[in-house]
Write a protein that holds these residues in place. Sequence first.
Motif, mmCIF file in Angstrom:
data_model
loop_
_atom_site.group_PDB
_atom_site.id
_atom_site.type_symbol
_atom_site.label_atom_id
_atom_site.label_comp_id
_atom_site.label_asym_id
_atom_site.label_seq_id
_atom_site.Cartn_x
_atom_site.Cartn_y
_atom_site.Cartn_z
ATOM 1 N N GLY A 54 0.802 -1.209 0.000
ATOM 2 C CA GLY A 54 0.000 0.000 0.000
ATOM 3 C C GLY A 54 0.839 1.265 0.000
ATOM 4 N N LEU A 55 2.134 1.110 0.267
ATOM 5 C CA LEU A 55 3.036 2.253 0.257
ATOM 6 C C LEU A 55 3.827 2.276 -1.042
ATOM 7 N N SER A 56 4.185 3.467 -1.466
ATOM 8 C CA SER A 56 5.009 3.645 -2.657
ATOM 9 C C SER A 56 6.183 4.540 -2.313
ATOM 10 N N THR A 57 7.225 4.468 -3.127
ATOM 11 C CA THR A 57 8.358 5.365 -2.953
ATOM 12 C C THR A 57 8.521 6.216 -4.197
ATOM 13 N N VAL A 58 8.987 7.421 -3.975
ATOM 14 C CA VAL A 58 9.326 8.332 -5.063
ATOM 15 C C VAL A 58 10.798 8.669 -4.873
ATOM 16 N N ARG A 59 11.603 8.397 -5.882
ATOM 17 C CA ARG A 59 13.038 8.627 -5.778
ATOM 18 C C ARG A 59 13.342 10.122 -5.760
ATOM 19 N N ILE A 60 14.063 10.563 -4.712
ATOM 20 C CA ILE A 60 14.532 11.943 -4.619
ATOM 21 C C ILE A 60 15.914 12.027 -5.255
ATOM 22 N N ASP A 61 16.798 11.142 -4.842
ATOM 23 C CA ASP A 61 18.127 10.998 -5.439
ATOM 24 C C ASP A 61 18.553 9.541 -5.257
ATOM 25 N N THR A 62 19.816 9.238 -5.469
ATOM 26 C CA THR A 62 20.249 7.838 -5.412
ATOM 27 C C THR A 62 20.103 7.226 -4.028
ATOM 28 N N GLU A 63 20.145 8.033 -2.980
ATOM 29 C CA GLU A 63 20.084 7.495 -1.624
ATOM 30 C C GLU A 63 18.738 7.682 -0.939
ATOM 31 N N HIS A 64 18.025 8.754 -1.240
ATOM 32 C CA HIS A 64 16.842 9.134 -0.473
ATOM 33 C C HIS A 64 15.553 8.948 -1.272
ATOM 34 N N ARG A 65 14.472 8.624 -0.532
ATOM 35 C CA ARG A 65 13.162 8.384 -1.129
ATOM 36 C C ARG A 65 12.075 9.062 -0.307
ATOM 37 N N LEU A 66 11.004 9.468 -0.991
ATOM 38 C CA LEU A 66 9.763 9.847 -0.320
ATOM 39 C C LEU A 66 8.961 8.563 -0.176
ATOM 40 N N VAL A 67 8.451 8.280 0.995
ATOM 41 C CA VAL A 67 7.569 7.133 1.178
ATOM 42 C C VAL A 67 6.170 7.703 1.332
ATOM 43 N N ILE A 68 5.279 7.305 0.407
ATOM 44 C CA ILE A 68 3.929 7.865 0.384
ATOM 45 C C ILE A 68 2.892 6.755 0.415
ATOM 46 N N GLU A 69 1.700 7.134 0.839
ATOM 47 C CA GLU A 69 0.553 6.232 0.842
ATOM 48 C C GLU A 69 -0.597 6.980 0.179
ATOM 49 N N ARG A 70 -1.134 6.406 -0.870
ATOM 50 C CA ARG A 70 -2.260 7.042 -1.571
ATOM 51 C C ARG A 70 -3.558 6.483 -1.009
ATOM 52 N N LEU A 71 -4.358 7.368 -0.431
ATOM 53 C CA LEU A 71 -5.672 7.001 0.072
ATOM 54 C C LEU A 71 -6.719 7.572 -0.872
ATOM 55 N N ARG A 72 -7.971 7.340 -0.553
ATOM 56 C CA ARG A 72 -9.035 7.744 -1.476
ATOM 57 C C ARG A 72 -9.023 9.238 -1.776
ATOM 58 N N ASP A 73 -8.920 10.072 -0.753
ATOM 59 C CA ASP A 73 -9.010 11.515 -0.975
ATOM 60 C C ASP A 73 -7.772 12.288 -0.517
ATOM 61 N N CYS A 74 -6.694 11.578 -0.189
ATOM 62 C CA CYS A 74 -5.485 12.283 0.239
ATOM 63 C C CYS A 74 -4.249 11.407 0.015
ATOM 64 N N ILE A 75 -3.109 12.053 0.113
ATOM 65 C CA ILE A 75 -1.825 11.365 0.036
ATOM 66 C C ILE A 75 -1.103 11.638 1.348
ATOM 67 N N VAL A 76 -0.631 10.565 1.989
ATOM 68 C CA VAL A 76 0.097 10.695 3.253
ATOM 69 C C VAL A 76 1.579 10.473 2.967
ATOM 70 N N VAL A 77 2.408 11.434 3.364
ATOM 71 C CA VAL A 77 3.857 11.319 3.213
ATOM 72 C C VAL A 77 4.400 10.812 4.545
ATOM 73 N N HIS A 78 5.073 9.650 4.518
ATOM 74 C CA HIS A 78 5.566 9.031 5.744
ATOM 75 C C HIS A 78 7.015 9.404 6.053
ATOM 76 N N GLN A 79 7.837 9.588 5.035
ATOM 77 C CA GLN A 79 9.224 9.999 5.290
ATOM 78 C C GLN A 79 9.814 10.647 4.047
ATOM 79 N N CYS A 80 10.841 11.480 4.258
ATOM 80 C CA CYS A 80 11.495 12.218 3.165
ATOM 81 C C CYS A 80 12.994 12.025 3.163
ATOM 82 N N ARG A 81 13.499 11.064 3.915
ATOM 83 C CA ARG A 81 14.930 10.823 3.995
ATOM 84 C C ARG A 81 15.185 9.336 4.011
#
Length: 84
Positions: A54-81
Amino acid sequence: MKLLMTRIAQEDLAFWRRKDSRLARRIVGLLRRLRDGEPLPPQQVSSLPLRLQGLSTVRIDTEHRLVIERLRDCIVVHQCRFHY
């Protein structure tokens, strides 16, 4: 779409604003694109394995990722490092 950030994600973004403003601007740009519903390049987004289903990652750079969760009406960002 509504964008929510966990306490950890807020602390991570504050860290980047203090340490690396260029990377902080990149993260804010990615967050805006997610909030506005703009598509991200498919090679930049990936789903996480079974235990984090249920979680996805978005690559920021080679080491760091955004960890996100897409819900019905919102997106929750769990971490940015770091990695998940």
